[in-house]
Design an enzyme around this catalytic site. Structure first.
Site, PDB file in Angstrom:
ATOM      1  N   TYR A   1       0.845  -1.198   0.000  1.00 13.78           N
ATOM      2  CA  TYR A   1       0.000   0.000   0.000  1.00 13.78           C
ATOM      3  C   TYR A   1       0.877   1.244   0.000  1.00 13.78           C
ATOM      4  O   TYR A   1       2.056   1.194   0.352  1.00 13.78           O
ATOM      5  CB  TYR A   1      -0.951   0.016   1.213  1.00 13.78           C
ATOM      6  N   CYS A   2       0.284   2.350  -0.439  1.00 16.05           N
ATOM      7  CA  CYS A   2       0.987   3.631  -0.432  1.00 16.05           C
ATOM      8  C   CYS A   2      -0.037   4.740  -0.222  1.00 16.05           C
ATOM      9  O   CYS A   2      -1.180   4.478   0.156  1.00 16.05           O
ATOM     10  CB  CYS A   2       1.775   3.819  -1.729  1.00 16.05           C
ATOM     11  N   THR A   3       0.341   5.987  -0.459  1.00 17.79           N
ATOM     12  CA  THR A   3      -0.522   7.129  -0.150  1.00 17.79           C
ATOM     13  C   THR A   3      -1.822   7.123  -0.957  1.00 17.79           C
ATOM     14  O   THR A   3      -2.903   7.207  -0.409  1.00 17.79           O
ATOM     15  CB  THR A   3       0.225   8.452  -0.447  1.00 17.79           C
TER      16      THR A   3
ATOM     17  N   GLY B   1      -2.089   5.065  -4.073  1.00 13.42           N
ATOM     18  CA  GLY B   1      -2.160   3.918  -4.978  1.00 13.42           C
ATOM     19  C   GLY B   1      -1.256   4.001  -6.191  1.00 13.42           C
ATOM     20  O   GLY B   1      -1.175   3.056  -6.973  1.00 13.42           O
TER      21      GLY B   1
ATOM     22  N   ILE C   1      -4.023   4.726   0.920  1.00 13.80           N
ATOM     23  CA  ILE C   1      -4.525   5.044   2.264  1.00 13.80           C
ATOM     24  C   ILE C   1      -5.662   6.065   2.168  1.00 13.80           C
ATOM     25  O   ILE C   1      -6.616   6.030   2.930  1.00 13.80           O
ATOM     26  CB  ILE C   1      -3.382   5.605   3.140  1.00 13.80           C
TER      27      ILE C   1
END
Ligand SMILES: [Zn+2]
Ligand SMILES: [Zn+2]
Ligand SMILES: [Zn+2]
Length: 337
Positions: free
Chosen positions: A125-127, A129, A160
């Site tokens: 996951y990241c900020t 996508g 997120i």
């Protein structure tokens, strides 16, 4: 809305818009829209460029990601593909921090951990996508190199940002979602503080543009109390062994202090061997030259007993008392301001 329509037609493809409330201040003073050949640069020398359309991991909606987190926890490898200073202020429960200060370090993490990831359920996951698209495609290609096309690689669609929209109480996400514009962070409803001051370990999760690594300028979490009594130079986890040895501003040191720094830099340099350490050796060498030049200047007589200089911001180099704290990266004010 007019803006969304214009951008949509410019790129001629479906865009997954993310919206977030903000005050009427201009959050993106240097905002431009352009087509680039590579977003999220890994600096890769791939014979075939990565194709995120066919090679990226399986995208999970926030709800799917959430329920996947409940399954086979022993076999799960949940990885935060953002930088450490982002992970530090908020992350999913049990997520691995690859220890990156910039995205180009992802290949190094993959190389070191691929044997552990094989056969597990990998979730990234990241900020928002975007970084996951590249990170998952890269990981899947390296798995394929090993003849492994069965290790499941999932990624959180919309990042997120979308997850917190779907789970306003935070769900499995703890703390704040760091963003690169002047909003600085997005908080979940529970809003627990997971960050810690790197100096005194007290709960703290507000980054300040002037509190950055002396070597690489990555943000370092430092509370106001510690910062008030500090010289203003900090070191990120990656450069922690240069603490007290490598300084950005040299004009506040005496000849004796600089002599000690030169010696410490030299022994640091001697320890950094191997091809992977090439950049670090260059960094140390450059600083050593600066220290020696400053020493020569001081011992020349010309620069004897310098007036103690005022503390300046490492990021914007202004006197620290005048630094707005929003001088870092995308927080920067436009030149006109
Ligand atoms: Zn502190
Ligand atoms: Zn650093
Ligand atoms: Zn500043």
């Amino acid at each position: 809305m007019a803006y969304e329509v214009a951008v949509q037609s410019f790129f001629d493809s479906q865009i997954d818009w993310k919206r977030s409330p903000a005050s009427d201040q201009n959050l993106f003073p240097d905002f431009v829209v352009k087509k680039v050949s590579e977003l999220v640069g890994f600096g890769l020398q791939e014979p075939e460029p990565l194709d995120v359309h066919t090679e990226a991991g399986t995208r999970l909606s926030p709800q799917e990601f959430h329920s996947q987190l409940h399954q086979n926890s022993e076999e799960l490898r949940l990885i935060d593909v953002r930088n450490t200073f982002e992970y530090d202020v908020g992350h999913f429960d049990g997520a691995i921090d690859p220890g990156m200060t910039h995205t180009a370090q992802w290949p190094r993490f993959v190389k070191d951990n691929i044997q552990d990831l094989r056969g597990r359920t990998v979730m990234l996951y990241c900020t928002g996508g975007i970084r996951c698209e590249k990170a998952s495609a890269y990981l899947r290609r390296r798995l394929k190199d090993l003849g492994d096309s069965s290790t499941p690689v999932f990624q959180l669609e919309g990042g997120i940002h979308r997850y917190l929209e779907a789970f306003p109480d935070g769900g499995h996400f703890q703390g704040a979602n760091f963003v690169f514009d002047k909003r600085a962070q997005m908080r979940s409803g529970s809003a627990s503080v997971v960050g810690r001051c790197s100096e005194c370990s007290s709960p703290w999760d507000t980054h300040h543009g002037g509190r950055v690594c002396a070597v690489c300028r990555a943000l370092v979490l430092v509370c106001d109390a510690c910062d008030a009594t500090s010289s203003g130079e900090y070191w990120c986890p990656e450069h922690s062994e240069m603490k007290g040895i490598y300084h950005h501003f040299l004009d506040r040191f005496s000849a004796e202090e600089l002599q000690l720094q030169a010696g410490a830099l030299q022994s640091c340099l001697a320890k950094e061997v191997g091809t992977r350490k090439k950049n670090r050796r260059n960094t140390l060498r450059k600083k050593l030259m600066q220290v020696e030049a400053r020493l020569a200047f001081l011992t020349d007589g010309a620069g004897a007993s310098p007036a103690p200089p005022i503390r300046r911001c490492r990021a914007c180099e202004r006197p620290y008392s005048e630094c707005p704290g929003s001088c870092w990266g995308f927080w920067r004010h436009s030149a006109a301001e």
